[in-house]
Design an enzyme around this catalytic site. Structure first.
Site, PDB file in Angstrom:
ATOM      1  CG  PHE A   1       4.584  -7.499  -5.349  1.00  0.00           C
ATOM      2  CD1 PHE A   1       5.917  -7.640  -4.985  1.00  0.00           C
ATOM      3  CD2 PHE A   1       4.163  -6.270  -5.838  1.00  0.00           C
ATOM      4  CE1 PHE A   1       6.807  -6.582  -5.098  1.00  0.00           C
ATOM      5  CE2 PHE A   1       5.044  -5.199  -5.955  1.00  0.00           C
ATOM      6  CZ  PHE A   1       6.375  -5.356  -5.583  1.00  0.00           C
ATOM      7  CB  ALA A   2       2.502  -6.362   0.177  1.00  0.00           C
TER       8      ALA A   2
ATOM      9  CD  GLU B   1      -5.410  -4.284  -1.058  1.00  0.00           C
ATOM     10  OE1 GLU B   1      -5.565  -3.186  -1.636  1.00  0.00           O
ATOM     11  OE2 GLU B   1      -4.533  -4.476  -0.206  1.00  0.00           O
TER      12      GLU B   1
ATOM     13  CE1 TYR C   1      -2.707   3.138   2.928  1.00  0.00           C
ATOM     14  CE2 TYR C   1      -1.154   4.457   1.671  1.00  0.00           C
ATOM     15  CZ  TYR C   1      -1.889   3.301   1.822  1.00  0.00           C
ATOM     16  OH  TYR C   1      -1.812   2.314   0.886  1.00  0.00           O
TER      17      TYR C   1
END
Length: 203
Positions: free
Chosen positions: A29-30, A107, A148
């Site tokens: 899940f992003a 991550e 970002y």
């Protein structure tokens, strides 16, 4: 929320096995920059879009591990924090376990920046999918860099949300995120721009 194993172990948590108990793929899940297909595919070539989904009782937040901005993005990055009654929308990607270490590395799991967690992602069809996701350790609130957020005058996260058709109200919420106004170079941003140019050429 349940913390799950990292790629340094030989297998995923049993609850993350996909299709008939096989352990050759998993669901992720992003909710941040990995909403954008071109971003996640930079390091994870096996990724396949599965569905849109939302996680209940969490909210999207931006912060820095131990108060130190990301050296990759030069600012705070996205995380999810528990918040009763709130929700976070995102994309469920199906991935081969061969990309698990790459995803964990992206991550910062080995450095302790994020920890892999197990979440229940609710699809628009009413199904609940058990997915791997990530939550920041020792989170200190902060602002993300423009890079970002922005690619070609669009925000990386917002572009991913638009690309995958997340709800309009949620897209507006993402669009309102403030930045830290950093103006220096960000190599991964340049990689994403290059990947987007390739995608447009192929289309």
């Amino acid at each position: 929320m349940e913390t799950i194993q990292s790629c340094t172990h030989t297998r995923l948590d049993g609850n993350l096995d996909v299709e008939n108990g096989q352990n050759d793929s998993f669901l992720y899940f992003a909710y941040g920059s990995n909403l954008l297909r071109e971003r996640i595919m930079l390091r994870n070539p096996s990724v396949v879009f599965l569905t849109l989904a939302h996680v209940l009782d969490y909210k999207l937040a931006f912060g820095s591990f131990q108060g130190k901005p990301s050296s990759t993005w030069h600012g705070s990055t996205a995380t999810i924090v528990q918040a009763p009654g709130d929700e976070v929308w995102g994309v469920v990607w199906k991935m081969n376990t061969t990309d698990l270490c790459s995803l964990d590395s992206q991550e910062g799991v080995e450095a302790g920046i994020y920890v892999p967690i197990e979440v229940g992602a609710h699809t628009q069809e009413g199904k609940v999918l058990t997915c791997r996701s990530y939550q920041m350790n020792n989170y200190v609130y902060g602002f993300p860099s423009p890079q970002y957020k922005k690619v070609q005058h669009k925000k990386v996260i917002c572009m991913g949300a638009e690309q995958n058709g997340l709800p309009a109200d949620y897209q507006k919420k993402l669009d309102s995120i403030e930045t830290n106004n950093y103006e220096g170079p960000v190599p991964v941003f340049e990689e994403i721009e290059a990947a987007l140019r390739v995608s447009k050429t192929v289309q």
